[in-house]
Scaffold this active site. Structure first.
Site, short mmCIF file in Angstrom:
data_model
loop_
_atom_site.label_atom_id
_atom_site.label_comp_id
_atom_site.label_asym_id
_atom_site.label_seq_id
_atom_site.Cartn_x
_atom_site.Cartn_y
_atom_site.Cartn_z
N ASP A 198 94.83 128.29 32.99
CA ASP A 198 93.62 129.07 33.17
C ASP A 198 92.57 128.14 33.78
O ASP A 198 92.44 126.97 33.38
CB ASP A 198 93.12 129.64 31.84
CG ASP A 198 92.27 130.87 32.08
OD1 ASP A 198 92.74 131.80 32.76
OD2 ASP A 198 91.12 130.90 31.61
N ASP A 217 86.58 128.52 46.29
CA ASP A 217 86.74 127.35 47.17
C ASP A 217 85.70 127.29 48.31
O ASP A 217 85.25 126.20 48.66
CB ASP A 217 88.16 127.31 47.77
CG ASP A 217 89.19 126.76 46.79
OD1 ASP A 217 88.79 126.28 45.71
OD2 ASP A 217 90.39 126.81 47.11
N HIS A 228 90.95 120.03 40.18
CA HIS A 228 91.18 120.26 38.75
C HIS A 228 92.65 120.57 38.49
O HIS A 228 93.26 120.05 37.57
CB HIS A 228 90.29 121.42 38.28
CG HIS A 228 90.36 122.65 39.16
ND1 HIS A 228 90.24 122.60 40.52
CD2 HIS A 228 90.60 123.95 38.87
CE1 HIS A 228 90.38 123.81 41.02
NE2 HIS A 228 90.60 124.65 40.03
P1 ITT Z 1 96.42 134.24 36.18
O1 ITT Z 1 95.55 134.38 34.96
O2 ITT Z 1 97.41 135.35 36.36
O3 ITT Z 1 97.09 132.88 36.27
P2 ITT Z 1 93.88 134.45 37.63
O4 ITT Z 1 93.58 134.81 39.05
O5 ITT Z 1 93.35 135.32 36.55
O6 ITT Z 1 95.49 134.30 37.50
P3 ITT Z 1 92.37 132.24 36.44
O7 ITT Z 1 91.99 133.14 35.33
O8 ITT Z 1 92.93 130.90 36.13
O9 ITT Z 1 93.43 132.95 37.43
O10 ITT Z 1 91.17 131.98 37.43
C1 ITT Z 1 90.02 132.76 37.40
C2 ITT Z 1 89.45 132.92 38.77
O11 ITT Z 1 88.83 131.68 39.14
C3 ITT Z 1 90.48 133.19 39.87
O12 ITT Z 1 90.75 134.56 40.00
C4 ITT Z 1 89.77 132.62 41.09
O13 ITT Z 1 88.86 133.56 41.61
C5 ITT Z 1 89.01 131.45 40.50
N1 ITT Z 1 89.77 130.20 40.66
C6 ITT Z 1 90.73 129.67 39.85
N2 ITT Z 1 91.19 128.52 40.34
C7 ITT Z 1 90.52 128.32 41.50
C8 ITT Z 1 90.55 127.32 42.49
O14 ITT Z 1 91.39 126.31 42.44
N3 ITT Z 1 89.73 127.45 43.54
C9 ITT Z 1 88.88 128.48 43.65
N4 ITT Z 1 88.79 129.47 42.76
C10 ITT Z 1 89.60 129.40 41.70
#
Ligand code: ITT
Length: 183
Positions: free
Chosen positions: A63, A143, A167
């Protein structure tokens, strides 16, 4: 070692993680499912809750979120909801006229070891700044508005920089070290 699988609905997250595994000559499977979004205070709680829905082992979830200092850490654990609703334009509006642009991305990986055992958590953090406007095209998530400390380009403008300092990279390094020691 049997193949480790990443449980995520997000192709961008999977592709980045797969590249880190490949650099270490390891394959990474993809369990492409939507995870239930728990409204919790920490990424660690979200990860543990998500993993509790899976019986198998040798799998991990991750996450991630962006934490903006001048917004007291918002959107943090709510990054997905906020991205899907107000998006980068909304974040930039909230920060209009705000001088302190400092922020950080955090990622927490939760791994269920093969053969059972406690969930292992690995965290990666990258500090940086929220830019004044989006740069680098559409990019992945936040990003286009995040510039890491020590660099001038956003993650969306330079994927190579992202692959070195992100990260996710830092959390992946810790996971890979663990896998090499224990599998
Ligand atoms: P899963 O829970 O199915 O893994 P998710 O899209 O919900 O996928 P996260 O909860 O980890 O993923 O991430 C929350 C949001 O934060 C994600 O939808 C992106 O918009 C943003 N995010 C996560 N990692 C990122 C990154 O490396 N660069 C830019 N935005 C990111």
């Amino acid at each position: 070692m049997s193949k480790i699988s990443f449980i995520t609905s997000n192709p961008d997250k999977y592709c980045e993680m797969k590249a880190f595994f490949e650099e270490n000559s390891l394959e990474l499977g993809w369990t492409r499912v939507s995870l239930p979004e728990l409204q919790a205070d920490t990424l660690e709680e979200v990860v543990i809750h998500s993993l509790s829905h899976f019986d198998g082992d040798g799998v991990f979830v991750e996450d991630a979120g962006i934490f903006i200092d001048s917004l007291s850490g918002f959107p943090g654990v709510y990054s997905r909801y906020v991205f899907d609703t107000i998006g980068n334009e909304g974040i930039l509006k909230l920060m209009s006229g705000v001088e302190n642009r400092s922020a950080r991305f955090e990622a927490v990986v939760g791994f269920k070891p093969e053969g059972g055992g406690d969930i292992k958590l690995f965290k990666g953090v990258v500090k940086g700044f929220v830019s004044l406007s989006p740069k680098g095209g559409k990019g992945f998530g936040y990003d286009p508005i995040f510039t890491p400390e020590g660099f001038k380009k956003t993650f969306a403008e330079d994927e190579h920089i992202k692959s070195m300092v992100s990260h996710r990279k830092k959390a992946a390094e810790k996971l890979l070290q663990y896998l090499k020691r224990n599998l």
